[in-house]
Design an enzyme around this catalytic site. Sequence first.
Site, PDB file in Angstrom:
ATOM      1  N   HIS B 107       0.852  -1.193   0.000  1.00  0.00           N
ATOM      2  CA  HIS B 107       0.000   0.000   0.000  1.00  0.00           C
ATOM      3  C   HIS B 107       0.887   1.242   0.000  1.00  0.00           C
ATOM      4  O   HIS B 107       1.014   1.910  -1.013  1.00  0.00           O
ATOM      5  CB  HIS B 107      -0.929  -0.032   1.219  1.00  0.00           C
ATOM      6  CG  HIS B 107      -1.836   1.151   1.329  1.00  0.00           C
ATOM      7  ND1 HIS B 107      -2.033   1.809   2.525  1.00  0.00           N
ATOM      8  CD2 HIS B 107      -2.593   1.788   0.422  1.00  0.00           C
ATOM      9  CE1 HIS B 107      -2.887   2.794   2.338  1.00  0.00           C
ATOM     10  NE2 HIS B 107      -3.247   2.806   1.062  1.00  0.00           N
ATOM     11  N   HIS B 126      -1.610   1.499   8.013  1.00  0.00           N
ATOM     12  CA  HIS B 126      -3.019   1.581   7.626  1.00  0.00           C
ATOM     13  C   HIS B 126      -3.718   0.239   7.775  1.00  0.00           C
ATOM     14  O   HIS B 126      -4.779   0.034   7.239  1.00  0.00           O
ATOM     15  CB  HIS B 126      -3.140   2.109   6.192  1.00  0.00           C
ATOM     16  CG  HIS B 126      -2.401   3.398   5.978  1.00  0.00           C
ATOM     17  ND1 HIS B 126      -1.182   3.455   5.355  1.00  0.00           N
ATOM     18  CD2 HIS B 126      -2.695   4.664   6.336  1.00  0.00           C
ATOM     19  CE1 HIS B 126      -0.756   4.704   5.334  1.00  0.00           C
ATOM     20  NE2 HIS B 126      -1.658   5.462   5.924  1.00  0.00           N
TER      21      HIS B 126
END
Lengths: 828, 176
Positions: B107, B126
Amino acid sequence: MTRVPIPPADAERRNTVCQFCIVGCGYRVLKWPEGREGGPAPGENALGLDLREPLPPNSDWIAPAMHRIITERDGRRFHVAILPDGRCSVNHGLASVRGAGLAQTLYAPDQETKARLHVPMILGPQRHERTSWWEAVDLGSRVVKAVMDRWGPDTVGMKFFDHGGGGGGFENNWAVGRLFFSGIGTRTASIHNRPAYNSEVHAAGDAGLAPLTNAYLDARLADTVVIVGANPYETQTNYFLDHMAPNLQGATLRSKQAAFGAEPVEPGRMIVIDPRRTMTVAAAEAAGGADRVMHLDLEPGTDIALLNAIARVILDRRWHDVDFLRRHCEWQTFESYQRSTLQVDRPAGEVVAHAARRCGIAPERIREAARWIAAPKPGGFRRRTLLHYEKGLIWGLKNYENIAAIVGLGLLAGNVGKPGTGISRLGGHQEGYVRPPYPGGRPALNVDESVRRGEAKVFWVGGCNPVLTTLRAEAMERALKQRGRIVTDALHATHGAPVGERVAAVVEAMKRGGMFILVQDIYLTATARHAHLVLPAAQWGEMNLTSINGERRLRLYERFMDPPGEAIPDWAIAARFAKRLRELYLDDRNPLMANRFLDFEWRSDEDVFIHARYQFDGGANDPMEGYAGVTYDLLRRLGNEGIQTPVRMVNRVPSGTVRLHEDGRFFTPSGKARFIPAPLPWPGYGAAFEAQRRRYRFWVNNGRTNHIWQTLYHHRHVPFYRDRVPLPYIEMHPEDARSLGVEPGDLVELSNDVGTVRATAYPTTAVKRGHTFMVFGQPRGAAGDLVSDHVDPTTTIPYYKGAWADIRRIGPQPGTRHVSFRPQNVAG
Amino acid sequence: MTEEAYGSGPERHRLTRRRFIRTTGAAGAGAVAAGMIPSRAAAAGTGTAGYPVQPIVELSALAPETTVPFTYPDDRAPALLLRMSESALGGVGPDSSIVAFSTLCTHKGCPVSYRPEHRLLICPCHWSTFDPAKAGGLVIGQASQALARIELRIESDMVVATGVDGLIYGRHTNLI
């Protein structure tokens, strides 16, 4: 070896916004011809980065999913890279799992998206056959006119997109509204998966609130964020990751100090009201610590009792905002609310205890929630609470009373129109609503019933797929099949005949129960398979479009590629039909009707945008979407920051609105907000649902999940997403699974008195015993097959979340070896 | 229930991203003698498509639920080898239980770590989570691909890295 080409320094640049969820993250589009590539030195590439070294975390890295090679209509091929925009204050360079794969949704003749609709088609004897736009529009318009003339406009039924992003945009919504409302004049209209044409938040509107009141900034400033029936980590991802989570982590304390001066500040808290322990709960705990996150895992359909009990505690502890209530609320409605909703005639302890039993939440937790929402901070400062809700409440037991309850709770403590506060839906799609007024009243006509019962002679579906997403979905498909077949036979019998003869045969078929079906979409959906006319539409990126996100941020989503084949924007499809209908009425010497189809002479996307703009005058009464004075040129200059609507004209200059109701005005005749008293403390399930509850063992909740958007209309063509959710899955408690002999990945069948559906078992402690949760709208199994056609009579909104069913194991499910069944709610 | 056109025929259930290429590298195999750890440079050019062949750990030293950090294909690419207590897609060794991944989250490039109690690799930034038993596939979170998987083989008693399937975060090509 996997490799992503480097965009050259002179790559073409465009701004866009993600086509998917309400958050509307900003993205940059880079486009350059195939065969060219930039270099790794900073001056040699469009990123300005040194690619000779690995990039550090949080860089503008082009992941493979962000790149695709496209082919334009003239055959030229280009690289396209779509990466999150670090300059956009919505997402600050973060992509969600869905946004990061935007490039994978682009049409490419050598990829699975080649399944896009290219040409208009008519249902032939064997299959859909290619036809010309002229023939499709001529036949469709003649049928629509014949039906209007014979049976009246309400027999032309429609179900269309009405949102933003990939789900509409101001341009397409305006054109569709003009065709159906001020043109055809039908009341038999409905919105994508819903049976009617209605707001999902009528109660908020009646209270005088806009649906989206706050700015995303407020989630960074709030003392407490309340999330009811929503799962923002998965479905409003970067609002959670980029705004809520930093608040919980204490990373926004400086912003709070700068905004609030002497007022004490601390890291934020979060209350999540949801029957499931979702990834949002887990991620919030990982961000802020378990002691700053409260999860209230209530029993289904008891939101009203819980929210009103919390409000009663606030009133009882005198934490309500008397000054706000006196100045900005209609006091008599507040008095009624106290009596009938908060039951002030009964002792608070009794009310709370009763609600606690109903909801399955301990009384002390209800009191603690009230404290987190409204107890004053040291120094007597009011707590700033931001209240968000979405489908768990909207599609709950009683839509109107559910929304009235959260609105009442928010107003009671004055949590709207101030920094760090708000009473807003979180949103699913983006927004972009601008249409002439809907000709019907409230409650709106139930279009699904009209289709099933035979009143609708034409059913025109645009950008939605009711076969998968409506309630009693099997019955909807049966109606399309059976009623459509009667018209199909008439069309086959007149194959090759003059169009007038064919239309006459179609009308005769309608007298025998037939229904003519038009579908305009980007793929041949399950609904489109039943259509007599299939009309290929352009999608996001293939036209300029404008929309607003969950904080009403209006931006231009720039066109950067051609639509496939002969596909055209939805607004252009509407315009072609309107022009043909006008010609047909003029031929008929009926100028009155012909004039209803005037002013569809748009030449560009912006023409439509500007035409719609005259719905707004830039004054205080414009709705939240108002964009007076805005042009594409202005939006191009503002880039992915855009401007927050409603846009008011101040000294003849367009001026945005950060948060609504900051001036203390509400959208009511008095300008004050209204409480909406509930007739009962809790309305009960009603006979139909009560019978289901007693008869079947499991509650079948349903909803959206992290990886996939809506019916996977794009994602079924992208292996990364499809492979994660190859079949609809159903979460069930591991002990329930054991009792049924069900292993992870087994195929199970759910059945009740409405229908039957199959799903893959995903045992998890995210759900309580007796509860389950099924993915919504998966093409291989629609949760709607189990949902009864009961609607809230006040709003015609269904209780989509209300189904009870029995479950039995079918057996092992082949093809799931690669699918992970590890927990989806672990973060720390 | 309604089924729509879905995927592309027989490929629809295929694990499309992962091809689990059986690495060839016969020359490399000859170079790795039991108990001997050749330098990366000495083995370079003998793995998949130009990747180095790099010994990681002796098989006999790997108990179930053991992790071994290393770097591959160069010093700037942190990776983690796991011997799981279950068989894993694409795994090598006893019961196909040994796998290895780049630990840079696909990511935003934060370092993932293995959480044995959940049998997941989790990113602290995250909270993307990856299943090492399913080729590093994304269980939930915001990455747009699986973790880059280090291709392994067993040579005598040595677990050897021979290539990378998937792009490592922060690179336009794995060998820069």
